[in-house]
Design a protein around this motif. Structure first.
Motif, PDB file in Angstrom:
ATOM      1  N   SER A 318       7.960   5.708 -39.740  1.00  0.00           N
ATOM      2  CA  SER A 318       8.975   6.550 -40.375  1.00  0.00           C
ATOM      3  C   SER A 318       9.515   7.588 -39.412  1.00  0.00           C
ATOM      4  O   SER A 318      10.717   7.888 -39.405  1.00  0.00           O
ATOM      5  CB  SER A 318       8.389   7.235 -41.613  1.00  0.00           C
ATOM      6  OG  SER A 318       8.004   6.288 -42.591  1.00  0.00           O
ATOM      7  N   ILE A 319       8.638   8.173 -38.590  1.00  0.00           N
ATOM      8  CA  ILE A 319       9.082   9.190 -37.631  1.00  0.00           C
ATOM      9  C   ILE A 319      10.088   8.603 -36.648  1.00  0.00           C
ATOM     10  O   ILE A 319      11.150   9.193 -36.394  1.00  0.00           O
ATOM     11  CB  ILE A 319       7.872   9.783 -36.886  1.00  0.00           C
ATOM     12  CG1 ILE A 319       7.096  10.718 -37.818  1.00  0.00           C
ATOM     13  CG2 ILE A 319       8.309  10.526 -35.622  1.00  0.00           C
ATOM     14  CD1 ILE A 319       5.743  11.128 -37.285  1.00  0.00           C
ATOM     15  N   VAL A 320       9.776   7.447 -36.070  1.00  0.00           N
ATOM     16  CA  VAL A 320      10.689   6.827 -35.106  1.00  0.00           C
ATOM     17  C   VAL A 320      12.025   6.507 -35.765  1.00  0.00           C
ATOM     18  O   VAL A 320      13.099   6.791 -35.208  1.00  0.00           O
ATOM     19  CB  VAL A 320      10.065   5.559 -34.495  1.00  0.00           C
ATOM     20  CG1 VAL A 320      11.068   4.848 -33.589  1.00  0.00           C
ATOM     21  CG2 VAL A 320       8.798   5.907 -33.710  1.00  0.00           C
ATOM     22  N   LYS A 321      11.971   5.947 -36.976  1.00  0.00           N
ATOM     23  CA  LYS A 321      13.208   5.587 -37.671  1.00  0.00           C
ATOM     24  C   LYS A 321      14.030   6.823 -38.034  1.00  0.00           C
ATOM     25  O   LYS A 321      15.264   6.824 -37.922  1.00  0.00           O
ATOM     26  CB  LYS A 321      12.869   4.788 -38.931  1.00  0.00           C
ATOM     27  CG  LYS A 321      12.176   3.457 -38.668  1.00  0.00           C
ATOM     28  CD  LYS A 321      13.136   2.383 -38.211  1.00  0.00           C
ATOM     29  CE  LYS A 321      13.780   1.693 -39.387  1.00  0.00           C
ATOM     30  NZ  LYS A 321      14.515   0.462 -38.961  1.00  0.00           N
ATOM     31  N   GLN A 322      13.348   7.889 -38.461  1.00  0.00           N
ATOM     32  CA  GLN A 322      14.061   9.095 -38.849  1.00  0.00           C
ATOM     33  C   GLN A 322      14.675   9.808 -37.649  1.00  0.00           C
ATOM     34  O   GLN A 322      15.790  10.317 -37.717  1.00  0.00           O
ATOM     35  CB  GLN A 322      13.114  10.037 -39.588  1.00  0.00           C
ATOM     36  CG  GLN A 322      13.055   9.779 -41.082  1.00  0.00           C
ATOM     37  CD  GLN A 322      14.378  10.097 -41.746  1.00  0.00           C
ATOM     38  OE1 GLN A 322      14.782  11.255 -41.833  1.00  0.00           O
ATOM     39  NE2 GLN A 322      15.072   9.076 -42.216  1.00  0.00           N
ATOM     40  N   TRP A 323      13.949   9.852 -36.548  1.00  0.00           N
ATOM     41  CA  TRP A 323      14.508  10.471 -35.346  1.00  0.00           C
ATOM     42  C   TRP A 323      15.715   9.675 -34.856  1.00  0.00           C
ATOM     43  O   TRP A 323      16.758  10.263 -34.524  1.00  0.00           O
ATOM     44  CB  TRP A 323      13.447  10.559 -34.251  1.00  0.00           C
ATOM     45  CG  TRP A 323      13.972  11.146 -32.973  1.00  0.00           C
ATOM     46  CD1 TRP A 323      14.128  12.472 -32.676  1.00  0.00           C
ATOM     47  CD2 TRP A 323      14.439  10.420 -31.831  1.00  0.00           C
ATOM     48  NE1 TRP A 323      14.662  12.615 -31.414  1.00  0.00           N
ATOM     49  CE2 TRP A 323      14.864  11.367 -30.861  1.00  0.00           C
ATOM     50  CE3 TRP A 323      14.527   9.059 -31.526  1.00  0.00           C
ATOM     51  CZ2 TRP A 323      15.378  10.996 -29.626  1.00  0.00           C
ATOM     52  CZ3 TRP A 323      15.036   8.692 -30.291  1.00  0.00           C
ATOM     53  CH2 TRP A 323      15.457   9.649 -29.356  1.00  0.00           C
ATOM     54  N   ALA A 324      15.586   8.368 -34.822  1.00  0.00           N
ATOM     55  CA  ALA A 324      16.703   7.525 -34.380  1.00  0.00           C
ATOM     56  C   ALA A 324      17.907   7.686 -35.302  1.00  0.00           C
ATOM     57  O   ALA A 324      19.061   7.729 -34.841  1.00  0.00           O
ATOM     58  CB  ALA A 324      16.258   6.062 -34.318  1.00  0.00           C
ATOM     59  N   ASP A 325      17.646   7.789 -36.591  1.00  0.00           N
ATOM     60  CA  ASP A 325      18.737   7.989 -37.550  1.00  0.00           C
ATOM     61  C   ASP A 325      19.445   9.320 -37.301  1.00  0.00           C
ATOM     62  O   ASP A 325      20.672   9.408 -37.360  1.00  0.00           O
ATOM     63  CB  ASP A 325      18.182   7.931 -38.975  1.00  0.00           C
ATOM     64  CG  ASP A 325      19.227   8.228 -40.031  1.00  0.00           C
ATOM     65  OD1 ASP A 325      20.101   7.370 -40.258  1.00  0.00           O
ATOM     66  OD2 ASP A 325      19.177   9.323 -40.631  1.00  0.00           O
ATOM     67  N   ALA A 326      18.654  10.368 -37.019  1.00  0.00           N
ATOM     68  CA  ALA A 326      19.249  11.675 -36.739  1.00  0.00           C
ATOM     69  C   ALA A 326      20.096  11.626 -35.473  1.00  0.00           C
ATOM     70  O   ALA A 326      21.172  12.243 -35.411  1.00  0.00           O
ATOM     71  CB  ALA A 326      18.149  12.727 -36.617  1.00  0.00           C
TER      72      ALA A 326
END
Length: 417
Positions: A318-326
């Motif tokens: 989730s962290i990787v996906k959320q950072w990439a999304d940001a």
């Protein structure tokens, strides 16, 4: 209308190959994972890395970030804060743009501070002490995992309803998380009177057998109704095997505030059955709540690793996906711009609604009280890993400390800096 010809298929395939070729030739965007490959929390470390790799692979298959591929750098911390700090320097020197991970609160606090000095965001995992986003919190530190307060509140509500007026005994690891969790759970269960509700504090790191034995014998003599083990990793596995062999589960309810799949897997469901704790996520939640992305994550994880994902893998993913999304939403890798983009951002990924809260950078999400299922029931599962029954849940806004409570902990520094 709408039908594609063989020529159309060929053209689409060629375009896709061109895009993938361009992505492969582009300079990668690097991110750094602090994880325990050895030491007390090595099983959790394996799950962190698996979840992170899965997210990186999915992002790259979908075209990368800002048209560039993601590259995961990873370094062993052995769950030691000084190694976590030196790893941050290594990642920064390799031009990483974000760092995440860790298996202790000390790691998160120390590495997060170093990341701020190097201008990098740090996302904490498996770091439950309230201090992480409380007293030690700052603008460059975000926590995806829940705090001790959040676990204590869902457990406190469940225990007050179903096991009221019980005598408690606490065995804690004497570190930031252990002390934080004990204090929060004592308040939540009205067990603050230490004359009635005793304790033993074990040293941080790996503990000797005679230390476990002395602590458990003291708990047995206390005649407590509820034994709280504020332990994780191999410390928890070893102590639970001793609890099982001593027969303590027959007369005492065992509470492990922060359960993980890997602990049950390594200690064994027979040893762990009946234990109550908390989880932020379980592999069957997406199916129960009809969360499509969560179901896809579970299916992909099973396909790659032939087992269910745990909350630890889900957190890293989730962290990787959320950072990439940001980054995609901001169209920038600048840390200051990403902080503004993340603050108060709400999203749904592997479970229901979650939010990166602006005033403390705590991820606010539902928390679940769970009980480890009986071994016979676990053995009926195809992977023999359906470990948890959800017995209670609490919404994130109710579980997380309020801004007033947060400011009381912070003292004079009422804003993140």
């Amino acid at each position: 209308m709408g039908r594609t010809t063989p020529l159309s298929h060929l053209l689409l395939s060629c375009l896709l190959l061109v895009d993938l070729g361009n992505l492969a030739q582009a300079e990668p965007i690097k991110i750094g994972l602090n994880y325990p490959r050895t030491g007390n929390y090595k099983d959790e470390g394996l799950e962190l890395r698996r979840g992170a790799l899965l997210a990186v692979d999915e992002i790259n298959q979908a075209g990368g970030v800002l048209g560039k591929p993601l590259e995961l750098l990873s370094k062993n911390t052995s769950s030691q804060a000084d190694k976590a700090v030196s790893n941050v320097d290594y990642f920064a020197n390799q031009d990483a743009r974000m760092v995440f991970g860790g298996a202790t609160s000390e790691e998160a606090i120390a590495a997060g501070q170093r990341a701020r000095e190097r201008g990098l965001l740090y996302f904490a995992t498996l770091s439950y002490a309230n201090e992480v986003t409380g007293l030690a919190g700052h603008r460059y530190l975000f926590r995806e995992s829940n705090s001790a307060w959040m676990s204590a509140r869902v457990l406190g509500e469940y225990l007050s309803w179903h096991m009221p007026r019980q005598r408690y005994h606490y065995i804690i690891v004497d570190d930031a998380w252990g002390r934080s969790m004990e204090n929060a759970l004592r308040l939540a269960t009205n067990s603050t009177d230490r004359a009635r509700h005793g304790r033993t504090a074990l040293p941080s790191g790996l503990v000797r057998r005679e230390q476990y034995l002395a602590a458990l014998n003291k708990a047995a003599r206390s005649e407590a109704d509820i034994l709280v083990l504020v332990l994780l990793g191999e410390n928890l596995q070893r102590s639970m095997r001793m609890v099982h062999n001593m027969g303590l589960k027959q007369r005492t309810q065992i509470i492990v505030p922060n359960l993980t799949k890997s602990v049950v897997q390594q200690a064994g469901p027979l040893v762990m059955e009946g234990v109550i704790g908390t989880e932020a996520w379980t592999w069957n939640l997406p199916s129960q709540d009809n969360i499509a992305q969560g179901q896809q994550f579970v299916e992909r994880y099973i396909s790659d690793y032939q087992e269910y994902p745990g909350s630890t893998s889900a957190s890293a993913y989730s962290i990787v996906k959320q950072w990439a999304d940001a980054v995609q939403r901001t169209q920038s890798l600048d840390s200051e711009r990403l902080i503004s983009t993340l603050e108060d951002h709400s999203y749904q990924l592997l479970k229901g609604q979650q939010q990166w809260r602006a005033f403390d950078h705590q991820n606010v999400q539902s928390i679940y009280a769970v009980r480890v299922r009986k071994r016979d029931d676990v053995m009926l599962d195809p992977f023999k890993q359906h470990y948890f029954d959800i017995i209670h849940h609490m919404d994130g806004d109710q579980a997380a400390p309020s801004q007033d409570e947060w400011q009381q902990e912070r003292g004079e520094e009422l804003q993140l800096r």
